[in-house]
Design an enzyme around this catalytic site. Sequence first.
Site, PDB file in Angstrom:
ATOM      1  N   PHE A 154       0.809  -1.228   0.000  1.00  0.00           N
ATOM      2  CA  PHE A 154       0.000   0.000   0.000  1.00  0.00           C
ATOM      3  C   PHE A 154       0.838   1.271   0.000  1.00  0.00           C
ATOM      4  O   PHE A 154       0.338   2.339  -0.343  1.00  0.00           O
ATOM      5  CB  PHE A 154      -0.930   0.019   1.236  1.00  0.00           C
ATOM      6  CG  PHE A 154      -0.225   0.440   2.504  1.00  0.00           C
ATOM      7  CD1 PHE A 154      -0.044   1.789   2.801  1.00  0.00           C
ATOM      8  CD2 PHE A 154       0.293  -0.498   3.391  1.00  0.00           C
ATOM      9  CE1 PHE A 154       0.629   2.187   3.948  1.00  0.00           C
ATOM     10  CE2 PHE A 154       0.974  -0.110   4.534  1.00  0.00           C
ATOM     11  CZ  PHE A 154       1.136   1.239   4.808  1.00  0.00           C
ATOM     12  N   LYS A 178      -1.365  -7.452  -9.212  1.00  0.00           N
ATOM     13  CA  LYS A 178      -2.301  -7.520  -8.078  1.00  0.00           C
ATOM     14  C   LYS A 178      -1.934  -6.376  -7.146  1.00  0.00           C
ATOM     15  O   LYS A 178      -1.039  -6.491  -6.313  1.00  0.00           O
ATOM     16  CB  LYS A 178      -2.144  -8.876  -7.377  1.00  0.00           C
ATOM     17  CG  LYS A 178      -3.354  -9.400  -6.647  1.00  0.00           C
ATOM     18  CD  LYS A 178      -3.865  -8.558  -5.503  1.00  0.00           C
ATOM     19  CE  LYS A 178      -2.994  -8.540  -4.289  1.00  0.00           C
ATOM     20  NZ  LYS A 178      -3.405  -7.478  -3.317  1.00  0.00           N
ATOM     21  N   GLU A 181      -4.974  -3.866  -2.043  1.00  0.00           N
ATOM     22  CA  GLU A 181      -6.422  -3.663  -1.964  1.00  0.00           C
ATOM     23  C   GLU A 181      -6.750  -2.436  -1.112  1.00  0.00           C
ATOM     24  O   GLU A 181      -7.889  -1.977  -1.088  1.00  0.00           O
ATOM     25  CB  GLU A 181      -7.118  -4.920  -1.419  1.00  0.00           C
ATOM     26  CG  GLU A 181      -6.872  -5.239   0.048  1.00  0.00           C
ATOM     27  CD  GLU A 181      -5.497  -5.865   0.335  1.00  0.00           C
ATOM     28  OE1 GLU A 181      -4.597  -5.783  -0.520  1.00  0.00           O
ATOM     29  OE2 GLU A 181      -5.344  -6.412   1.442  1.00  0.00           O
ATOM     30  N   CYS A 286       9.509   1.773   3.250  1.00  0.00           N
ATOM     31  CA  CYS A 286      10.410   0.659   3.576  1.00  0.00           C
ATOM     32  C   CYS A 286      11.824   1.172   3.778  1.00  0.00           C
ATOM     33  O   CYS A 286      12.662   0.483   4.346  1.00  0.00           O
ATOM     34  CB  CYS A 286      10.393  -0.384   2.481  1.00  0.00           C
ATOM     35  SG  CYS A 286      11.115   0.221   0.959  1.00  0.00           S
ATOM     36  N   GLU A 387       9.295  -3.977  12.964  1.00  0.00           N
ATOM     37  CA  GLU A 387       9.132  -2.858  12.034  1.00  0.00           C
ATOM     38  C   GLU A 387       7.843  -2.154  12.438  1.00  0.00           C
ATOM     39  O   GLU A 387       6.750  -2.716  12.308  1.00  0.00           O
ATOM     40  CB  GLU A 387       9.028  -3.379  10.594  1.00  0.00           C
ATOM     41  CG  GLU A 387       8.893  -2.238   9.587  1.00  0.00           C
ATOM     42  CD  GLU A 387       8.697  -2.728   8.153  1.00  0.00           C
ATOM     43  OE1 GLU A 387       8.040  -3.770   7.950  1.00  0.00           O
ATOM     44  OE2 GLU A 387       9.200  -2.050   7.230  1.00  0.00           O
TER      45      GLU A 387
HETATM   46  P1  NAD Z   1       1.599  -6.616   3.027  1.00  0.00           P
HETATM   47  O1  NAD Z   1       2.633  -7.681   3.063  1.00  0.00           O
HETATM   48  O2  NAD Z   1       0.536  -6.635   4.057  1.00  0.00           O
HETATM   49  O3  NAD Z   1       0.854  -6.625   1.602  1.00  0.00           O
HETATM   50  C1  NAD Z   1       1.584  -6.713   0.411  1.00  0.00           C
HETATM   51  C2  NAD Z   1       0.727  -7.419  -0.629  1.00  0.00           C
HETATM   52  O4  NAD Z   1       0.469  -8.753  -0.186  1.00  0.00           O
HETATM   53  C3  NAD Z   1      -0.619  -6.756  -0.852  1.00  0.00           C
HETATM   54  O5  NAD Z   1      -0.902  -6.745  -2.230  1.00  0.00           O
HETATM   55  C4  NAD Z   1      -1.583  -7.644  -0.087  1.00  0.00           C
HETATM   56  O6  NAD Z   1      -2.863  -7.693  -0.664  1.00  0.00           O
HETATM   57  C5  NAD Z   1      -0.939  -9.000  -0.152  1.00  0.00           C
HETATM   58  N1  NAD Z   1      -1.233  -9.810   1.034  1.00  0.00           N
HETATM   59  C6  NAD Z   1      -1.566  -9.373   2.280  1.00  0.00           C
HETATM   60  N2  NAD Z   1      -1.740 -10.419   3.114  1.00  0.00           N
HETATM   61  C7  NAD Z   1      -1.514 -11.526   2.390  1.00  0.00           C
HETATM   62  C8  NAD Z   1      -1.519 -12.927   2.719  1.00  0.00           C
HETATM   63  N3  NAD Z   1      -1.807 -13.362   3.939  1.00  0.00           N
HETATM   64  N4  NAD Z   1      -1.216 -13.790   1.733  1.00  0.00           N
HETATM   65  C9  NAD Z   1      -0.909 -13.371   0.488  1.00  0.00           C
HETATM   66  N5  NAD Z   1      -0.907 -12.063   0.140  1.00  0.00           N
HETATM   67  C10 NAD Z   1      -1.190 -11.153   1.074  1.00  0.00           C
HETATM   68  O7  NAD Z   1       2.396  -5.225   3.040  1.00  0.00           O
HETATM   69  P2  NAD Z   1       1.808  -3.755   3.156  1.00  0.00           P
HETATM   70  O8  NAD Z   1       1.311  -3.550   4.544  1.00  0.00           O
HETATM   71  O9  NAD Z   1       0.912  -3.466   2.021  1.00  0.00           O
HETATM   72  O10 NAD Z   1       3.130  -2.895   2.921  1.00  0.00           O
HETATM   73  C11 NAD Z   1       4.019  -2.553   3.966  1.00  0.00           C
HETATM   74  C12 NAD Z   1       5.198  -3.496   4.039  1.00  0.00           C
HETATM   75  O11 NAD Z   1       5.858  -3.529   2.774  1.00  0.00           O
HETATM   76  C13 NAD Z   1       6.252  -3.051   5.030  1.00  0.00           C
HETATM   77  O12 NAD Z   1       6.743  -4.186   5.704  1.00  0.00           O
HETATM   78  C14 NAD Z   1       7.337  -2.433   4.161  1.00  0.00           C
HETATM   79  O13 NAD Z   1       8.636  -2.446   4.713  1.00  0.00           O
HETATM   80  C15 NAD Z   1       7.255  -3.322   2.971  1.00  0.00           C
HETATM   81  N6  NAD Z   1       7.818  -2.674   1.806  1.00  0.00           N
HETATM   82  C16 NAD Z   1       9.042  -3.097   1.369  1.00  0.00           C
HETATM   83  C17 NAD Z   1       9.649  -2.481   0.293  1.00  0.00           C
HETATM   84  C18 NAD Z   1      10.988  -2.922  -0.186  1.00  0.00           C
HETATM   85  O14 NAD Z   1      11.376  -2.548  -1.286  1.00  0.00           O
HETATM   86  N7  NAD Z   1      11.745  -3.698   0.585  1.00  0.00           N
HETATM   87  C19 NAD Z   1       8.996  -1.419  -0.362  1.00  0.00           C
HETATM   88  C20 NAD Z   1       7.740  -1.015   0.106  1.00  0.00           C
HETATM   89  C21 NAD Z   1       7.160  -1.665   1.182  1.00  0.00           C
END
Ligand code: NAD
Length: 502
Positions: A154, A178, A181, A286, A387
């Site tokens: 997000f 994808k 959401e 991140c 985090e």
């Molecule tokens: P998230 O892991 O909750 O969601 C990421 C994606 O996975 C979304 O599209 C979501 O719909 C999907 N998802 C969520 N739960 C799932 C499940 N149980 N099974 C399969 N898919 C699932 O992450 P977020 O909260 O959207 O984003 C924040 C996180 O992303 C932080 O930890 C941040 O550090 C990380 N991030 C990392 C980078 C990087 O380049 N290292 C960049 C941006 C964000």
Amino acid sequence: MSRDNLPHVPLLINGEFVQSKSTEWREVVNPATQERLARVPMATADEVAAAIASAQAAFKTWRKTPIGQRARIFLKLQQLIRDNIKSLAATLTAEQGKTLADAEGDVFRGLEVVEHAANIGSLQMGERAHNVAGGVDTYTLLQPLGVCAGITPFNFPAMIPLWMFPMAIATGNTFVLKPSEQDPLVTMRLVELALEAGVPPGVLNVVHGGEHVVNALCDHPDVKAISFVGSTRVGTHVYERASLAGKRVQCMMGAKNHAIVLPDAHKEQTLNALAGAAFGAAGQRCMAVSVAVLVGEARKWVPDLVARAKKLSVGAGDSASTDVGPLISCAARERVEALIARGVEDGAQLELDGRIPSLPGALKEGNFVGPTIFSGVRPGMSVYEQEIFGPVLCIVEAETMDEAIAITNANPNGNGTAIFTQSGAAARKFEEEIEVGQVGINVPIPVPVPLFSFTGSRGSKLGDLGPYGKQVVLFYTQTKTVTARWFEDDVSTGVNTTIALK
Ligand code: NAD
């Protein structure tokens, strides 16, 4: 539109925006006001299969489309994004919360990848050697893989989808995206612009959803590669599940980025950099600085840092005076507040408490947490180990630079780090010894431009090759090595029963 007039976010399958037949929907909400903006479907299994089938069919012709023709689409897309950057940023701010200026930055950092995608042909050239044996030549082809999928978080709903689909498509693959959401609206706008720029039907598809949709992408035999950016918990699951299904996978995951401050650092610039990198985007980057390791005399800078953080204005992202916008959801706010309480229980010193900032009118309902600073933080405390993904800066103290490097290297995450110093020798030692993938020297958020690749490491990444830049060209292609001999005459050389080329 639904009965309450909320727009329904469509899927994109085979070049058509279609309404999902799902019975499961969730709302996209403005995190500053709780105003409901749209409904997004959790796509059905049949819809995910249709998107993959459409990408699979389109691959047959797209893989053979001339390089220049592919490139011109991205030349057009970069112009369309440039022309629409203000409205893209406004959509992004409404659904995600970050300030308009930062939202423009989010779009711009993605736009840079689109510009690079327009010139990717020169990075997709193979190698060639003549006469590796008598009359034998060897050369490589970097061929597209087929259907690739991207799963995005997000916090950068413009930049991160743009890390993925332009590079995959420009190298000859087709794509199923994808998006998060929680904030899919700006991503969908970018996808509309991609179609307007000339991406043919089926080459780019979009499905929405959560766990079930992601698992379907990981399992489907026609998906050849998965790019994931998000949390460590979900990324680890995606990596394991998709690898088990035989796919290439790259997962960029969570972080705990340490900035090391040496006493010879330029004080004003360092404090500004720390405040901007810790509290900008409400800490939901991140690459946010979430730990400051103050070394030696720099340990005395805490009151000045607190004073600077107090001056930042908390509010809605669409107000020009705002420095720190809301967190993405009520759940995120509750989680961050609980971690702040836990920090106090664990014995860290709460120098600045951003919980329950006083805000007027409609913003009373928003997911706001203001800048928060803990000093006296030690490994083992929850605020250090987790985090937080909120505007919370943990201050750790070190006697020496060696100790600060050891603390940073002992942390399991390896996304980003920075050193603040005026000593070239200290900076050189740091870049040599620090075990983190992206290193800033007097630069607090060292996200590489697309001539390079994103190179988080250790616990922040699974898979070898990073997004965008040269590395992703290797990720999205299969190297094929051809060894060829063309006979000049009809003379037989006899049977060769050895492995040697003769
Ligand atoms: P998230 O892991 O909750 O969601 C990421 C994606 O996975 C979304 O599209 C979501 O719909 C999907 N998802 C969520 N739960 C799932 C499940 N149980 N099974 C399969 N898919 C699932 O992450 P977020 O909260 O959207 O984003 C924040 C996180 O992303 C932080 O930890 C941040 O550090 C990380 N991030 C990392 C980078 C990087 O380049 N290292 C960049 C941006 C964000």
